[in-house]
Design a protein around this motif. Sequence first.
Motif, PDB file in Angstrom:
ATOM      1  N   UNK A   1     -16.471 -87.553 -11.325  1.00  0.00           N
ATOM      2  CA  UNK A   1     -16.517 -87.350 -12.783  1.00  0.00           C
ATOM      3  C   UNK A   1     -17.442 -86.183 -13.129  1.00  0.00           C
ATOM      4  N   UNK A   2     -18.616 -86.150 -12.513  1.00  0.00           N
ATOM      5  CA  UNK A   2     -19.573 -85.074 -12.813  1.00  0.00           C
ATOM      6  C   UNK A   2     -19.010 -83.726 -12.383  1.00  0.00           C
ATOM      7  N   UNK A   3     -18.334 -83.698 -11.231  1.00  0.00           N
ATOM      8  CA  UNK A   3     -17.764 -82.445 -10.722  1.00  0.00           C
ATOM      9  C   UNK A   3     -16.687 -81.934 -11.682  1.00  0.00           C
ATOM     10  N   UNK A   4     -15.831 -82.837 -12.194  1.00  0.00           N
ATOM     11  CA  UNK A   4     -14.771 -82.431 -13.133  1.00  0.00           C
ATOM     12  C   UNK A   4     -15.376 -81.892 -14.421  1.00  0.00           C
ATOM     13  N   UNK A   5     -16.397 -82.599 -14.916  1.00  0.00           N
ATOM     14  CA  UNK A   5     -17.054 -82.175 -16.154  1.00  0.00           C
ATOM     15  C   UNK A   5     -17.651 -80.773 -15.989  1.00  0.00           C
ATOM     16  N   UNK A   6     -18.363 -80.559 -14.918  1.00  0.00           N
ATOM     17  CA  UNK A   6     -19.010 -79.258 -14.681  1.00  0.00           C
ATOM     18  C   UNK A   6     -17.946 -78.151 -14.613  1.00  0.00           C
ATOM     19  N   UNK A   7     -16.843 -78.444 -13.901  1.00  0.00           N
ATOM     20  CA  UNK A   7     -15.775 -77.451 -13.766  1.00  0.00           C
ATOM     21  C   UNK A   7     -15.167 -77.125 -15.134  1.00  0.00           C
ATOM     22  N   UNK A   8     -14.905 -78.179 -15.931  1.00  0.00           N
ATOM     23  CA  UNK A   8     -14.268 -77.956 -17.239  1.00  0.00           C
ATOM     24  C   UNK A   8     -15.185 -77.197 -18.195  1.00  0.00           C
ATOM     25  N   UNK A   9     -16.488 -77.458 -18.123  1.00  0.00           N
ATOM     26  CA  UNK A   9     -17.428 -76.693 -18.963  1.00  0.00           C
ATOM     27  C   UNK A   9     -17.377 -75.226 -18.547  1.00  0.00           C
ATOM     28  N   UNK A  10     -17.415 -75.008 -17.246  1.00  0.00           N
ATOM     29  CA  UNK A  10     -17.433 -73.620 -16.761  1.00  0.00           C
ATOM     30  C   UNK A  10     -16.134 -72.895 -17.074  1.00  0.00           C
ATOM     31  N   UNK A  11     -15.012 -73.644 -17.097  1.00  0.00           N
ATOM     32  CA  UNK A  11     -13.697 -73.025 -17.394  1.00  0.00           C
ATOM     33  C   UNK A  11     -13.394 -73.022 -18.891  1.00  0.00           C
ATOM     34  N   UNK A  12     -14.331 -73.512 -19.700  1.00  0.00           N
ATOM     35  CA  UNK A  12     -14.145 -73.688 -21.146  1.00  0.00           C
ATOM     36  C   UNK A  12     -12.942 -74.580 -21.456  1.00  0.00           C
ATOM     37  N   UNK A  13     -12.634 -75.504 -20.556  1.00  0.00           N
ATOM     38  CA  UNK A  13     -11.562 -76.481 -20.801  1.00  0.00           C
ATOM     39  C   UNK A  13     -12.090 -77.669 -21.597  1.00  0.00           C
ATOM     40  N   UNK A  14     -13.376 -77.841 -21.614  1.00  0.00           N
ATOM     41  CA  UNK A  14     -14.042 -78.871 -22.418  1.00  0.00           C
ATOM     42  C   UNK A  14     -15.104 -78.194 -23.257  1.00  0.00           C
ATOM     43  N   UNK A  15     -15.244 -78.529 -24.536  1.00  0.00           N
ATOM     44  CA  UNK A  15     -14.458 -79.515 -25.291  1.00  0.00           C
ATOM     45  C   UNK A  15     -13.123 -78.948 -25.761  1.00  0.00           C
ATOM     46  N   UNK A  16     -12.105 -79.818 -25.784  1.00  0.00           N
ATOM     47  CA  UNK A  16     -10.802 -79.452 -26.346  1.00  0.00           C
ATOM     48  C   UNK A  16     -10.851 -79.681 -27.866  1.00  0.00           C
ATOM     49  N   UNK A  17      -9.756 -79.390 -28.543  1.00  0.00           N
ATOM     50  CA  UNK A  17      -9.743 -79.517 -29.998  1.00  0.00           C
ATOM     51  C   UNK A  17     -10.046 -80.956 -30.442  1.00  0.00           C
ATOM     52  N   UNK A  18      -9.522 -81.944 -29.664  1.00  0.00           N
ATOM     53  CA  UNK A  18      -9.752 -83.342 -30.096  1.00  0.00           C
ATOM     54  C   UNK A  18     -11.202 -83.794 -29.955  1.00  0.00           C
ATOM     55  N   UNK A  19     -12.005 -82.986 -29.281  1.00  0.00           N
ATOM     56  CA  UNK A  19     -13.432 -83.335 -29.162  1.00  0.00           C
ATOM     57  C   UNK A  19     -14.285 -82.529 -30.136  1.00  0.00           C
TER      58      UNK A  19
END
Length: 276
Positions: free
Chosen positions: A251-269
């Motif tokens: 979970x932490x690895x996915x979160x870190x990756x998505x922050x770095x890729x600007x995939x998180x936060x999405x519009x719903x967040x």
Amino acid sequence: MAKDKIRVTDLARMKADHAPIAMLTAYDFPFARIFDRAGVDILLVGDSLGMVVQGAESTLPVTMTEVLYHLKLVARAREHALLVGDLPFMSYQVSLEQALRNAGRLIKEGGAEAVKLEGGVVMADTIRRLVEVDIPVMGHIGLTPQSIHRMGGHRVQGRRAGSGPGCRERLLEDAQAVEQAGAFALVLEGIPAELATEITERAAIPTIGIGAGPNCDGQVLVMHDVLGLTDGFRPRFAKPYANLWREATAAATSYIREVRERAFPADEHSFHVKGA
Ligand code: KIV
């Protein structure tokens, strides 16, 4: 799935009915709530918190303030289980008065319904005094982690015959002394299954085993071992029922990756200005 509130007095009935007692450690609100709602019979805020929560090498540095802190968190989550607070090293060995004061604090300030302390014959007077003032006591003998320096580490006890410390006959005497002093239950840690069976058959109070084989009246495990929340050494007696270390790492690895890729936060967040 949680049923009626478990009280000290229910445990004797469970032994008589051969109904196995399930006990887990907990140290904070969310896990205590999960275990309580899952129906665990006893929650223990153990001094194992020194090792599994604080990362210390033993339970010895744990203080009353720390146990009280975690006890309060768990007490808020407890609805069904009996809540037991552990007396940390040197919070009850100095004098009867010290034991009374500190056991009283676990009940009065922490919200525990019973206390646990380590030791057999040598702790009988202390147990008796606490029980006299209506503080229910759970005993703990065998591999007592507060005795690591005497034992030379976390070593299985009761393998050798004899009446010296850690020997078979001494443990039988310890179990009897704890029961006669008025304890309502007895944790048997790190002893051969055969000895645990003998103690359980002789005892009128329930025995709760950890590394003591299948024939105790109940079992206890440290929550981090049950949930697989450990990175390294896992004791032989501990069965992991999940691998939360792996899950949390993923979970932490996915979160870190998505922050770095600007995939998180999405519009719903995200929040937006109304009407924009
Ligand atoms: O401190 C603790 O968690 C304990 C249990 C392992 C019995 O004493």
